[in-house]
Structure formats: structure tokens, C-alpha cells
Design a protein around this motif. Structure first.
Motif, mmCIF file in Angstrom:
data_model
loop_
_atom_site.group_PDB
_atom_site.id
_atom_site.type_symbol
_atom_site.label_atom_id
_atom_site.label_comp_id
_atom_site.label_asym_id
_atom_site.label_seq_id
_atom_site.Cartn_x
_atom_site.Cartn_y
_atom_site.Cartn_z
ATOM 1 N N VAL B 201 0.830 -1.203 0.000
ATOM 2 C CA VAL B 201 0.000 0.000 0.000
ATOM 3 C C VAL B 201 0.865 1.254 0.000
ATOM 4 N N GLU B 202 1.910 1.241 0.863
ATOM 5 C CA GLU B 202 2.763 2.431 0.953
ATOM 6 C C GLU B 202 3.549 2.646 -0.333
ATOM 7 N N PHE B 203 3.969 1.528 -0.993
ATOM 8 C CA PHE B 203 4.728 1.659 -2.225
ATOM 9 C C PHE B 203 3.852 2.245 -3.328
ATOM 10 N N ILE B 204 2.586 1.798 -3.423
ATOM 11 C CA ILE B 204 1.666 2.382 -4.408
ATOM 12 C C ILE B 204 1.405 3.836 -4.053
ATOM 13 N N GLY B 205 1.327 4.119 -2.730
ATOM 14 C CA GLY B 205 1.085 5.485 -2.272
ATOM 15 C C GLY B 205 2.148 6.456 -2.746
ATOM 16 N N LEU B 206 3.393 5.977 -2.915
ATOM 17 C CA LEU B 206 4.458 6.838 -3.424
ATOM 18 C C LEU B 206 4.096 7.418 -4.781
ATOM 19 N N PHE B 207 3.416 6.605 -5.626
ATOM 20 C CA PHE B 207 3.141 7.059 -6.990
ATOM 21 C C PHE B 207 1.805 7.768 -7.116
ATOM 22 N N THR B 208 0.842 7.451 -6.217
ATOM 23 C CA THR B 208 -0.438 8.148 -6.327
ATOM 24 C C THR B 208 -0.327 9.595 -5.867
ATOM 25 N N LYS B 209 0.657 9.897 -4.979
ATOM 26 C CA LYS B 209 0.789 11.271 -4.484
ATOM 27 C C LYS B 209 1.101 12.251 -5.614
ATOM 28 N N PRO B 210 2.163 12.034 -6.415
ATOM 29 C CA PRO B 210 2.396 12.972 -7.519
ATOM 30 C C PRO B 210 1.286 12.949 -8.559
ATOM 31 N N PHE B 211 0.662 11.777 -8.753
ATOM 32 C CA PHE B 211 -0.454 11.698 -9.706
ATOM 33 C C PHE B 211 -1.589 12.615 -9.258
ATOM 34 N N ALA B 212 -1.898 12.580 -7.953
ATOM 35 C CA ALA B 212 -2.947 13.446 -7.419
ATOM 36 C C ALA B 212 -2.560 14.912 -7.558
ATOM 37 N N LEU B 213 -1.270 15.228 -7.325
ATOM 38 C CA LEU B 213 -0.801 16.614 -7.479
ATOM 39 C C LEU B 213 -1.068 17.111 -8.893
ATOM 40 N N ALA B 214 -0.711 16.278 -9.892
ATOM 41 C CA ALA B 214 -0.859 16.683 -11.292
ATOM 42 C C ALA B 214 -2.324 16.869 -11.643
ATOM 43 N N ILE B 215 -3.166 15.870 -11.276
ATOM 44 C CA ILE B 215 -4.583 15.941 -11.643
ATOM 45 C C ILE B 215 -5.262 17.110 -10.949
ATOM 46 N N ARG B 216 -4.879 17.385 -9.681
ATOM 47 C CA ARG B 216 -5.545 18.449 -8.929
ATOM 48 C C ARG B 216 -5.341 19.800 -9.599
#
Lengths: 72, 285
Positions: B201-216
């Protein structure tokens, strides 16, 4: 008519309901907290904005999907 | 009157259906035309400027509308920031435009970097300031009439998010060591049975954070412009000039809201980047 448009409209509506509920609950708790402890108001505001941005991010994911659907 | 209204809407629906069937629906969508990237600068009632096309090894690197306004933002930033830094070399007391920028610089340092990163925040302040001012300038340039918002292009926001991601990961690994950094992803005191799940979960979380930044950033900047265009197009949808005062007033309100959003999104991008950096550097809390 295109069913994807219907899906996009309904999806956008449900997204807004969810996002509004989340941010509303968050703001209510933050108001209450800073009312109880006014000296912590600035710290509470910062963490409220961060949490609001995270909720907003999730609802924007859903809105982007609706937006893509509306272009079908 | 009801008859003519029904006949009108039936005709409109038939026309739209015909256009969609002919594959022209996309081309006639003027809202998307204004929001999406284009290969010309659009000063529509007056003139248009066609921008040149380039390609390198088969990759399209032609200059587009968003690239021009991104360069304009960078140029403005370079000129203004050189002026600001020169003024501090002369005397430490700010004067003129330096005063204005000092407020923002101190805000980013004291309200964003210091509380979220903690000890050793100084080395991240230059990156956070760069991201903050670049996003701020792009957002505000997009509010000028006839211009385009570079941050409403997913490629621009994705690039910004990737730089945040790289700064976060590299600084985390430099502080804790590569092995220690990945070990520290799983919080202390987690039951042994949960460790594999938490690691994934934490490893996937590393990549969803920048993805959320970009989409936001992308969705916020695009959505505001689409709402303004949709409100103005109410006049043309209803085909009466009496809707104009209402739709102009609402569009103006959204425009003022956009000024707030432009500031807020620059703040939130910087704030979250700094928070992620702080989480990567100081993993113990």
C-alpha cells in the motif's frame, strides 16, 4: 441520444454530493475545534486546507472521468 | 409560443445529431477549442498568429499556445527575480517591487517549508519557491484576456509533479539511505501479519501522491475556465439577449473566484510537495 452523457451527468452529481459531504464535515469540525481552542486556530486552518485539498483531489479524479465520458 | 420553442429545440437537437453523425461534433465544440492546446495564438475578433511546427527524430516538439505562455511566465519570473535579488545586494531593506515579493518568499519559507519539513528545511526552500512562483505566474497569466493557462495542460502539471516526486524520493534516500528509506515506509509498531500489505500500500502510495498533485492542478485550472465559457454560452443556448446580464454577472463572479483559486492552487501544490518531502526526510514521525 448517447447514454455516456447520461452517465457523465449522474456521475458528476454523485461526485459533488460526496465531495460536499466530506468538505462540509471537515469544515464543521475545524470550526468547532478553533472555537474551543482559538489559540490553535492557525494550526487547525493549515491542516484543514491540506485535508480539503486531498478530498478535492479525489472528487476531481471522478470529475475527470465524467468529463472523459461526456466526450464519448 | 410553446410550439415555436418545441420546434426550435427539435431543430437544434436534429442539427446536433446530424453533426455528431458526420463527426463534426468535436470540431464545433468551441469550449474545448478554447481550453485545449492549439498551434496558434488566438486574438479572434482581431487577428491570429500561426506558430511554427518543429519535429525532432519524429517527435513533435512544435511550439504551441501553452508553450508560449509558459515561456512568457518564465521570462517574467527571470526578469522580476533578478531585480529582486539585485535589490538585496544593494541593501537588506526592501524597496518597491521587492517589498511585494518578500511577503510571498517569507510566507513560503515560514508558513510552508518550516512547519512541514522541520530541521534542514533550508535546502528545500529554493525548489518550493520556484514551484510556487512558476505555478502562480502561469495561473495568473491564464486570467488575462486572449491568453492561455499553461497549467491547464496535463503535460505541464505532470512535469511539475514529477519534479516534486524526484525531489521527494532523492532527498528521502539521501537522508535515510536507500535501504533505510524503503524500510522506513512501513510505520513502526505494525503487526507482523500486516507488514506485507502495508508495504504494498505504501509503495503504491508513493506514486499516487504525484499523480494526485498533477490531476488536482490540471482539473482546477481547466474547470474554472470551462465554467466561465459555459455560463457565457448560456446566451447562445437560450438564444435571447435577456439572459446576458445574468450570465455575465455569474461569469464575473467565477472569474473573481478564479483569482482566489489561482493563488490557492499554487499554495496547495507547494504545501503538499513540502509535506511529502517532510514525510520522506523525517520518516520517524
Amino acid at each position: 441520444m448517447n447514454l455516456a452523457w447520461l452517465a457523465a451527468g449522474i456521475g458528476a452529481g454523485i461526485t459533488i454530493v460526496g465531495g460536499a459531504l466530506g468538505i462540509g464535515k471537515l469544515a464543521a469540525s475545524a470550526m468547532e475545534a478553533s472555537g474551543r481552542q482559538p489559540e490553535a486556530a492557525s494550526a487547525i486552518r493549515v491542516s484543514m486546507i491540506i485535508a480539503a485539498a486531498l478530498i478535492e483531489g479525489i472528487s476531481l479524479f471522478a470529475l475527470v472521468i465524467c468529463f472523459l465520458l461526456s466526450g464519448k | 409560443m410553446l410550439d415555436t420553442l418545441t420546434a426550435n429545440s427539435a431543430k437544434l437537437a436534429a442539427d446536433t445529431l446530424k453533426q455528431v453523425a458526420a463527426g463534426q461534433g468535436e470540431k464545433d465544440n468551441w469550449i474545448m477549442h478554447h481550453v485545449l492546446d492549439a498551434d496558434k495564438l488566438d486574438f479572434k475578433p482581431f487577428f491570429e498568429i500561426q506558430l511554427p511546427h518543429f519535429s525532432l527524430f519524429g517527435i513533435d516538439i512544435s511550439i504551441t499556445k501553452h508553450v508560449v505562455f509558459m515561456w512568457l511566465a518564465s521570462l517574467l519570473l527571470i526578469i522580476l527575480m533578478i531585480k529582486v535579488s539585485k535589490s538585496y545586494k544593494k541593501s537588506l531593506i526592501p524597496k518597491g517591487v521587492t517589498n511585494f515579493f518578500e511577503v510571498f518568499i517569507i510566507f513560503v519559507r515560514d508558513e510552508i517549508a518550516k512547519p512541514t519539513i522541520g530541521t534542514g528545511y533550508q535546502q528545500f526552500v529554493p525548489y518550493l519557491l520556484t514551484a510556487f512562483f512558476f505555478i502562480l505566474f502561469c495561473n495568473f497569466l491564464g486570467l488575462v484576456p486572449f491568453s492561455a493557462t499553461a497549467t491547464s495542460n496535463i503535460s505541464v502539471t505532470a512535469t511539475l509533479a514529477i519534479s516534486s516526486f524526484l525531489v521527494t524520493q532523492i532527498s528521502g534516500m539521501r537522508k535515510n539511505g536507500i535501504f533505510g528509506y524503503f524500510k522506513g515506509l512501513v510505520p513502526h509498531g505494525v503487526p507482523i501479519a500486516l507488514v506485507p500489505v502495508m508495504a504494498v500500500v505504501e509503495f503504491i502510495g508513493l506514486f499516487t501522491k504525484p499523480f494526485a498533485l498533477a490531476i488536482r492542478l490540471f482539473a482546477n485550472m481547466t474547470a474554472g475556465h470551462i465554467i466561465i465559457f459555459a455560463l457565457i454560452s448560456l446566451i447562445f443556448v437560450m438564444k435571447t439577449v435577456y439572459v446576458a446580464p445574468v450570465s455575465i454577472a455569474l461569469a464575473l463572479f467565477i472569474y473573481l473566484l478564479e483569482i482566489l483559486v489561482a493563488l490557492l492552487q499554487a499554495y496547495i501544490f507547494t504545501m503538499l510537495s513540502s509535506l511529502f518531502i517532510g514525510m520522506a526526510v523525517h520518516q520517524d514521525h
